[in-house]
Each structure stands twice: as C-alpha cells, then as structure tokens.
Design a protein around this motif. Structure first.
Motif: not given
Length: 256
Positions: A148-150, A165-169, A188-198
């Motif tokens: 990750d540092r590289a 350092y990290a991104t949450l979406m 993996n320093r960007v993590q997404m949480i699904v909240v819509s799209g049903q």
C-alpha cells in the motif's frame, strides 16, 4: 531471464497502465479552501442556476478525463444539485474539519435516474456509480503494508499530491444488497458501502442516514482519523455511458 526486444517493449509500456490503475479514484489533486463553522451541504438555500456554494470544487478523479457537470436546479420546489456524467469522472469536493466526536452521523437525500448499464463496482473496468457520498481520512501511513505504501508513493510521484490514508464511500449500486461492503478493485484503501440501488429506487428520492464512525471502524478495523475532505461523485468514465443523479442537502448530526 533475457527478453526479446519486442517483449521488453511490451513490459515497459504495460507498467504505466498498471500505475494508473493503482491511483485511479484516489487523487484529490488540488488544495481545497477552508471550511465554514457549520459543515454540511445546503443546496436548498441557493437559487437554481446559481454558482456552486463557496468552498466547493469540481475536481477530476483522474487527470485528463472529462469532468461530470454539477449544476443547481429546481426539483419539487426545492433547489438540489444535478449531476450529469457523460463518459466522465469528477467529484464535487470540500475540505473537511467535521468533528466526528460531536457529529458522527451523516444524513442526506439523493435520487438516481437509474442503474448504469454494465457498471459493476467489484470490477475495475466497470467501476462506475450514478451517486456516491465520499469521505477522505488522514491516518498513520506507517501502519500500512509495504504494498500500500508503495502504491501511495507511486501516486504521489505521478500527481504531486499525497493520497488520503483511507476513503469511505456510500454508493448507489445494483450489484449488491444494501449494507454490502465492496473494496475498490484497485486498492483496499477505498471501501464502498452499498446503500441504494434496489428495485424501485430508480427515479425516487431517498432519505438516508449513516454513522460514519461505526461504518469506518467496520470496514477499516480501527477508529477513524481526521476527515480531510468530503463530497459527491457521479461517474461513467469506465463504462463510457451517461447518467444523471440529484443530490439534496447533507447534514452532520449527533449520534446515535
């Protein structure tokens, strides 16, 4: 192993593409102005057709790609932000100084015209979404893996900017059930949480509420650091399609 000249050339040309893939969706390439004392997004206080609120910048996700158009429009007697993406990717961003100890909860409204044909947030070549709410965080990068540092070092060489350092979406996606966590396929320093799209979500305003601190701890397995930036992102650059979404006001509230 000795490579023929043609194979050596292929290897040299492949490396920049790999580097670009590692840094895509991570760059916040410009310094942002100071935030006011009451963080939040209040599009409803502006007039349709007016300039974007002070402190907000439309920033390219990857340099050289077309930018998404963000404009203030009227919807049901209220001013909202309309996002129009045409093979584009840019985020409407603001510097962050949100006090997560006092206001760990974010509440917002959005509406997406519909799913993006061919989009899949789990696949790098299809990683688009009609609507996203995103937060970037500071942290101790010495704790990250050498890999990750590289990648962050390579990104800084290319962009001249330090990566978050990290991104949450929070994302609008039809590829997974609400609550599903999807790691960005490039890092993996960007993590997404699904909240819509049903089924039934398309074309309908939704009011959403999430605890940023709890979600960060869930996906990164540690307490969050300082938020360095937050904003909105509608993108179709990977699928080469068009989409439209609308964003209402965003508020930061006390828990729980």
């Amino acid at each position: 192993m000795h490579l023929p000249s043609s194979r050596r050339a292929q290897k040299r040309t492949a490396q920049p593409a790999w580097i670009a893939a590692c840094v895509a969706l991570l760059l916040l390439p410009l310094p942002l102005p100071a935030q006011d004392e009451n963080p939040g997004i209040a599009f409803s206080t502006s007039e349709p057709g007016a300039s974007l609120p002070a402190g907000w910048k439309n920033l390219p996700v990857v340099r050289g790609k077309p930018i998404t158009q963000y404009t203030l429009v009227q919807d049901d007697h209220t001013t909202v932000l309309q996002a129009d993406a045409n093979r584009s990717a840019s985020a409407l961003m603001h510097e962050g100084n949100i006090d997560l100890a006092r206001t760990p909860v974010v509440a917002w409204r959005w509406k997406a015209d519909g799913p993006i044909a061919g989009a899949d947030n789990r696949v790098a070549s299809k990683e688009d979404a009609p609507a996203r709410l995103m937060f970037m965080f500071d942290g101790d990068k010495s704790k990250l893996s050498m890999f990750d540092r590289a990648k962050m070092g390579l990104a800084k060489q290319l962009s001249g900017e330090d990566l978050p350092y990290a991104t949450l979406m929070y994302v609008w996606s039809t590829n997974a059930a609400p609550g599903t966590v999807i790691a960005n396929p490039r890092t993996n320093r960007v993590q997404m949480i699904v909240v819509s799209g049903q089924p039934g979500d398309a074309g309908r305003w939704q009011s959403l509420r999430r605890n940023i601190v709890q979600d960060y701890e869930r996906v990164f397995h540690e307490p969050p650091g300082r938020i360095t930036g937050y904003g909105l992102l509608t993108d179709t650059d990977n699928t080469a399609t068009t989409t439209r979404a609308w964003y209402g006001d965003v508020q930061f509230l006390p828990g729980p």
